[in-house]
Structure formats: C-alpha cells, structure tokens
Design a protein around this motif. Structure first.
Motif, PDB file in Angstrom:
ATOM      1  N   SER A   6       8.693   2.760  -8.537  1.00  0.00           N
ATOM      2  CA  SER A   6       8.851   1.515  -9.372  1.00  0.00           C
ATOM      3  C   SER A   6       8.231   0.569  -8.700  1.00  0.00           C
ATOM      4  CB  SER A   6      10.165   1.365  -9.801  1.00  0.00           C
ATOM      5  OG  SER A   6      11.111   1.264  -8.953  1.00  0.00           O
ATOM      6  N   MET A   7       8.233   0.680  -7.155  1.00  0.00           N
ATOM      7  CA  MET A   7       7.815  -0.514  -6.642  1.00  0.00           C
ATOM      8  C   MET A   7       6.172  -0.575  -5.969  1.00  0.00           C
ATOM      9  SD  MET A   7      10.326  -2.596  -6.374  1.00  0.00           S
ATOM     10  CE  MET A   7       9.752  -3.841  -5.192  1.00  0.00           C
ATOM     11  N   HIS A   8       5.377   0.676  -6.367  1.00  0.00           N
ATOM     12  CA  HIS A   8       4.256   0.857  -5.905  1.00  0.00           C
ATOM     13  C   HIS A   8       3.305  -0.240  -6.515  1.00  0.00           C
ATOM     14  CE1 HIS A   8       4.495   5.593  -5.109  1.00  0.00           C
ATOM     15  NE2 HIS A   8       5.489   4.735  -4.452  1.00  0.00           N
ATOM     16  N   ASP A   9       3.552  -0.847  -7.908  1.00  0.00           N
ATOM     17  CA  ASP A   9       2.830  -1.912  -8.247  1.00  0.00           C
ATOM     18  C   ASP A   9       2.860  -3.230  -7.575  1.00  0.00           C
ATOM     19  OD1 ASP A   9       1.943  -0.059 -10.116  1.00  0.00           O
ATOM     20  OD2 ASP A   9       2.997  -1.084 -11.782  1.00  0.00           O
ATOM     21  N   GLU A  10       4.165  -3.632  -7.071  1.00  0.00           N
ATOM     22  CA  GLU A  10       4.283  -4.650  -6.371  1.00  0.00           C
ATOM     23  C   GLU A  10       3.867  -4.549  -4.894  1.00  0.00           C
ATOM     24  OE1 GLU A  10       7.662  -8.009  -4.969  1.00  0.00           O
ATOM     25  OE2 GLU A  10       8.068  -6.355  -6.527  1.00  0.00           O
ATOM     26  N   LEU A  11       3.761  -3.513  -4.272  1.00  0.00           N
ATOM     27  CA  LEU A  11       3.326  -3.196  -2.949  1.00  0.00           C
ATOM     28  C   LEU A  11       1.775  -3.437  -3.065  1.00  0.00           C
ATOM     29  CD1 LEU A  11       5.071   0.242  -1.648  1.00  0.00           C
ATOM     30  CD2 LEU A  11       5.182  -2.257  -0.712  1.00  0.00           C
ATOM     31  N   GLU A  12       1.011  -2.862  -4.368  1.00  0.00           N
ATOM     32  CA  GLU A  12      -0.280  -3.132  -4.367  1.00  0.00           C
ATOM     33  C   GLU A  12      -0.797  -4.405  -4.710  1.00  0.00           C
ATOM     34  OE1 GLU A  12      -3.719  -2.488  -7.870  1.00  0.00           O
ATOM     35  OE2 GLU A  12      -1.761  -1.357  -8.066  1.00  0.00           O
ATOM     36  N   GLN A  13       0.067  -5.089  -5.326  1.00  0.00           N
ATOM     37  CA  GLN A  13      -0.354  -6.525  -5.574  1.00  0.00           C
ATOM     38  C   GLN A  13      -0.252  -7.297  -4.083  1.00  0.00           C
ATOM     39  OE1 GLN A  13       2.264  -7.836  -8.570  1.00  0.00           O
ATOM     40  NE2 GLN A  13       1.616  -6.383 -10.153  1.00  0.00           N
ATOM     41  N   ILE A  14       0.830  -6.988  -3.375  1.00  0.00           N
ATOM     42  CA  ILE A  14       0.817  -7.799  -2.187  1.00  0.00           C
ATOM     43  C   ILE A  14      -0.520  -7.374  -1.302  1.00  0.00           C
ATOM     44  CG2 ILE A  14       2.197  -7.980   0.044  1.00  0.00           C
ATOM     45  CD1 ILE A  14       4.866  -7.569  -1.799  1.00  0.00           C
ATOM     46  N   LEU A  15      -0.590  -6.075  -0.877  1.00  0.00           N
ATOM     47  CA  LEU A  15      -1.718  -5.926  -0.149  1.00  0.00           C
ATOM     48  C   LEU A  15      -3.094  -6.259  -0.618  1.00  0.00           C
ATOM     49  CD1 LEU A  15      -3.571  -3.132  -1.088  1.00  0.00           C
ATOM     50  CD2 LEU A  15      -1.249  -2.065  -0.494  1.00  0.00           C
ATOM     51  N   SER A  16      -3.071  -6.433  -1.813  1.00  0.00           N
ATOM     52  CA  SER A  16      -4.501  -6.841  -2.515  1.00  0.00           C
ATOM     53  C   SER A  16      -4.632  -8.181  -2.339  1.00  0.00           C
ATOM     54  CB  SER A  16      -4.405  -6.362  -3.990  1.00  0.00           C
ATOM     55  OG  SER A  16      -4.334  -5.229  -4.302  1.00  0.00           O
ATOM     56  N   LYS A  17      -3.532  -9.116  -2.087  1.00  0.00           N
ATOM     57  CA  LYS A  17      -3.829 -10.490  -1.808  1.00  0.00           C
ATOM     58  C   LYS A  17      -3.405 -11.180  -0.427  1.00  0.00           C
ATOM     59  CE  LYS A  17      -2.770 -10.941  -6.688  1.00  0.00           C
ATOM     60  NZ  LYS A  17      -1.442 -11.690  -7.905  1.00  0.00           N
ATOM     61  N   THR A  18      -2.682 -10.251   0.349  1.00  0.00           N
ATOM     62  CA  THR A  18      -2.031 -10.819   1.450  1.00  0.00           C
ATOM     63  C   THR A  18      -2.677  -9.861   2.832  1.00  0.00           C
ATOM     64  OG1 THR A  18      -0.234 -11.412   0.219  1.00  0.00           O
ATOM     65  CG2 THR A  18       0.012 -11.291   2.831  1.00  0.00           C
ATOM     66  N   PRO A  19      -3.236 -10.603   3.937  1.00  0.00           N
ATOM     67  CA  PRO A  19      -3.492  -9.689   4.937  1.00  0.00           C
ATOM     68  C   PRO A  19      -2.401  -8.971   5.569  1.00  0.00           C
ATOM     69  CG  PRO A  19      -4.420 -12.144   4.887  1.00  0.00           C
ATOM     70  CD  PRO A  19      -3.394 -12.085   3.747  1.00  0.00           C
ATOM     71  N   ILE A  20      -2.165  -8.009   5.431  1.00  0.00           N
ATOM     72  CA  ILE A  20      -1.412  -7.073   6.133  1.00  0.00           C
ATOM     73  C   ILE A  20      -2.054  -5.704   6.872  1.00  0.00           C
ATOM     74  CG2 ILE A  20       0.865  -7.694   5.007  1.00  0.00           C
ATOM     75  CD1 ILE A  20       0.431  -4.981   3.396  1.00  0.00           C
ATOM     76  N   ASP A  21      -1.451  -5.204   7.536  1.00  0.00           N
ATOM     77  CA  ASP A  21      -2.049  -4.052   8.487  1.00  0.00           C
ATOM     78  C   ASP A  21      -1.673  -3.001   7.987  1.00  0.00           C
ATOM     79  OD1 ASP A  21      -3.466  -5.547  10.578  1.00  0.00           O
ATOM     80  OD2 ASP A  21      -1.481  -6.205  11.383  1.00  0.00           O
ATOM     81  N   PHE A  22      -0.498  -2.794   7.560  1.00  0.00           N
ATOM     82  CA  PHE A  22       0.207  -1.302   7.188  1.00  0.00           C
ATOM     83  C   PHE A  22       0.928  -1.492   5.818  1.00  0.00           C
ATOM     84  CE2 PHE A  22      -0.523   0.032  11.490  1.00  0.00           C
ATOM     85  CZ  PHE A  22      -0.786   1.194  11.516  1.00  0.00           C
ATOM     86  N   VAL A  23       1.114  -0.425   4.963  1.00  0.00           N
ATOM     87  CA  VAL A  23       1.745  -0.077   3.951  1.00  0.00           C
ATOM     88  C   VAL A  23       2.501   1.017   4.144  1.00  0.00           C
ATOM     89  CG1 VAL A  23       0.142   0.479   2.484  1.00  0.00           C
ATOM     90  CG2 VAL A  23       2.231  -0.386   1.629  1.00  0.00           C
ATOM     91  N   GLN A  24       3.804   1.060   3.933  1.00  0.00           N
ATOM     92  CA  GLN A  24       4.613   2.348   3.813  1.00  0.00           C
ATOM     93  C   GLN A  24       5.160   2.629   2.565  1.00  0.00           C
ATOM     94  OE1 GLN A  24       8.737   4.187   5.906  1.00  0.00           O
ATOM     95  NE2 GLN A  24       7.278   2.851   7.142  1.00  0.00           N
ATOM     96  N   PHE A  25       5.196   3.887   1.941  1.00  0.00           N
ATOM     97  CA  PHE A  25       5.712   4.202   0.757  1.00  0.00           C
ATOM     98  C   PHE A  25       5.941   5.753   0.613  1.00  0.00           C
ATOM     99  CE2 PHE A  25       1.254   3.556   0.607  1.00  0.00           C
ATOM    100  CZ  PHE A  25       0.763   5.156   0.163  1.00  0.00           C
ATOM    101  N   ASN A  26       6.662   6.066  -0.550  1.00  0.00           N
ATOM    102  CA  ASN A  26       7.010   7.433  -0.602  1.00  0.00           C
ATOM    103  C   ASN A  26       5.858   8.138  -1.400  1.00  0.00           C
ATOM    104  OD1 ASN A  26       7.492   5.524  -3.074  1.00  0.00           O
ATOM    105  ND2 ASN A  26       7.914   7.422  -4.136  1.00  0.00           N
ATOM    106  N   TYR A  27       5.480   9.464  -0.845  1.00  0.00           N
ATOM    107  CA  TYR A  27       4.458  10.271  -1.581  1.00  0.00           C
ATOM    108  C   TYR A  27       4.591  11.591  -1.153  1.00  0.00           C
ATOM    109  CZ  TYR A  27      -0.261  11.972  -2.207  1.00  0.00           C
ATOM    110  OH  TYR A  27      -1.623  12.501  -2.401  1.00  0.00           O
ATOM    111  N   SER A  28       4.715  12.483  -2.062  1.00  0.00           N
ATOM    112  CA  SER A  28       4.725  13.749  -1.668  1.00  0.00           C
ATOM    113  C   SER A  28       4.021  14.789  -2.820  1.00  0.00           C
ATOM    114  CB  SER A  28       6.267  14.391  -1.724  1.00  0.00           C
ATOM    115  OG  SER A  28       6.666  14.600  -3.141  1.00  0.00           O
ATOM    116  N   ILE A  29       3.895  16.160  -2.531  1.00  0.00           N
ATOM    117  CA  ILE A  29       3.238  17.096  -3.526  1.00  0.00           C
ATOM    118  C   ILE A  29       3.822  16.943  -4.884  1.00  0.00           C
ATOM    119  CG2 ILE A  29       4.451  19.087  -2.987  1.00  0.00           C
ATOM    120  CD1 ILE A  29       1.609  20.402  -2.684  1.00  0.00           C
TER     121      ILE A  29
END
Length: 273
Positions: free
Chosen positions: A144-167
């Motif tokens: 549910s927070m992936h959209d917000e993570l995407e918006q932040i990294l699209s507009k804000t200079p950061i080096d890493f984003v960490q999130f959940n992902y599995s098969i």
C-alpha cells in the motif's frame, strides 16, 4: 557473487545481503555465537550488506559487537535507519546507532517506514555532505505504500529505496521497480522469502528439473534468484540466524539468471501449488 551498480555512484554491491529483523535480537553468548558465524559466512560468500534498525531490538548492538575487532569490520556495507519523529530526536537516535554499530561513518542511513521523512531527509543531506554517511535511503514494507515511495524517489534525490517484494508478492513490478530504474535509485528487497511463508508452500515438493540450468539447488535459491533476476533489483536482504541458511541464500547470487520468460515460469510453479 554477482554485483549490481549503485546508480548514484557506480559502486558495485553484491546482490545478496543480510537482514537482521528478529534474527539478530540476541542477548546471550550462546545466542550470539551462530550469528558470528552468519557474518563470517556472508563475508566468505562475497556478500557485504548488513541491514538493521533501532526498531530491531538489540540487533544494531549485536552487529557492532560481532563485527568490531573481528578483522572484518571494514569489509561490510553497514545500513541502518532512523525511526522517530522530530529533528533532534532523529539526530540523537542516529548518533546512538553509530555508537551501537561501532561505526564512525555509516554506509547507508534510511528513513524507516517514511516516519517524518521530510524532517530527517534534511539532516541526512547535511550528514552526507559532511561525509558522515555515504548514502541516503527510504523504506517501507507494504504494497500500500509503494505509490508513495515511487512519488518520493521520482521527485527527491535519494540513493536507495527499500521495500517488500517476493515471487508471490509482485506489486513492486508494476511501477516502483521501473521508477527506481528510471530515476537511478538502488533497491533493497525486504521480505524476499515472504517471512518464511514461502517454504510452507513448497514443503515436501521437489524443485523442477530445469532449475538446475540456473544453478538453483534449493527452494530458497529459487525464490531469491527470481528476485535477483529482475534488472532493477540491486540487493536482496533475507534475514537469518543460521549459518547454513546464510550460505544457501548467498548461492542465489551465483550463476546464470533466468530471463523474463523463465521468471514467469518460476512464478507459475509457485502459483500452481
């Protein structure tokens, strides 16, 4: 072990690291002994990244204690997080993390679950400019927070984003992973084994014969290699307190990677169970 480049610097980072949530919250020498072996196995396997947080009980302190004076203390890539509200509280908590992990410089400081992220980001930019940290990141652990993570990294200079992902939890493939690739942001994958739930699905099941073509020798490697084969994945960080599991996880970072067609075939195997 295979490596991927951190986009902001082109530094190579091994594709399998170590998470410490629950697994490194140890109190006694008996509990810590296998963890020392886990860290040695990570190093011997070619991995470097250790991910922790103030949220993880004693984990930061245990990482610091077990790496300090080991001869390997400067061979790892240390990542932790800030998890509080307010500028001064954040500074205090991060300084405590440096003390607990016994580091004079932190490789990666992340804003845990985006808590008061704008406030902490200002501090982290200052600390990065001063050379106190090398990289800045943001994290979360739910779809549910992936959209917000995407918006932040699209507009804000950061080096890493960490999130959940599995098969079996592939929401990140829709927009977040492509956005990270487009904007030059490295990715750390948490919950890569579905918090262990994936192993219940395959208990008593044999690996498909064709998995050998990709040097896959276990279900754990099957699950992790699926993730590593996505070109936008920089590093997976499964947690473990067992040296043999660390060795098995690390072997997912060795050998050929599945192509797009084979990745879907892998996902289909698990979906059919």
């Amino acid at each position: 072990m295979l490596t991927r480049l951190i986009p902001s610097t082109k530094e190579a980072l091994p594709v399998v690291g170590l998470g410490t949530w629950q697994t490194f919250d140890a109190a006694t020498p008996a509990e810590k002994e296998p963890l020392k072996q886990v860290l040695q196995t990570l190093h011997q396997s070619g991995g470097t990244l250790i991910d922790s947080s103030p949220m993880y009980g004693r984990s930061e302190a245990v990482v610091g204690e077990l790496t300090d004076g080991s001869g390997l203390d400067n061979q790892f890539f240390y990542a932790t997080k800030v998890w509080t509200r307010g500028r001064e509280a954040g500074i205090q908590q991060m300084n405590e993390s440096f003390k607990l992990m016994r580091r004079s410089k932190m490789d990666l400081m992340q804003i845990h679950n985006l808590v008061d992220w704008k406030t902490h980001l200002a501090t982290l930019n200052d600390w990065k400019a001063a050379g106190k940290i090398r990289y800045i990141g943001i994290t979360h652990y739910t779809d549910s927070m992936h959209d917000e993570l995407e918006q932040i990294l699209s507009k804000t200079p950061i080096d890493f984003v960490q999130f959940n992902y599995s098969i079996v939890s592939r929401n990140a493939e829709k927009r977040l992973l492509p956005a990270a690739a487009d904007h030059g942001v490295a990715t750390l994958i948490n919950r890569p084994l579905g918090e262990g739930g994936l192993f219940a699905k395959v208990r008593g099941k044999s690996l498909p014969d064709w998995a050998k073509e990709y040097a896959v020798e276990s279900w754990g490697q099957f699950f992790l290699k699926f993730l590593i084969s996505h070109p936008a994945v920089t590093c997976v960080i499964p947690g473990t307190s067992k040296p043999n599991h660390m060795a098995d996880n690390a072997r997912a970072g060795i050998g050929p990677l599945p192509d797009v067609k084979t990745r879907e075939k892998m996902a289909g195997v698990i979906a059919a169970l």
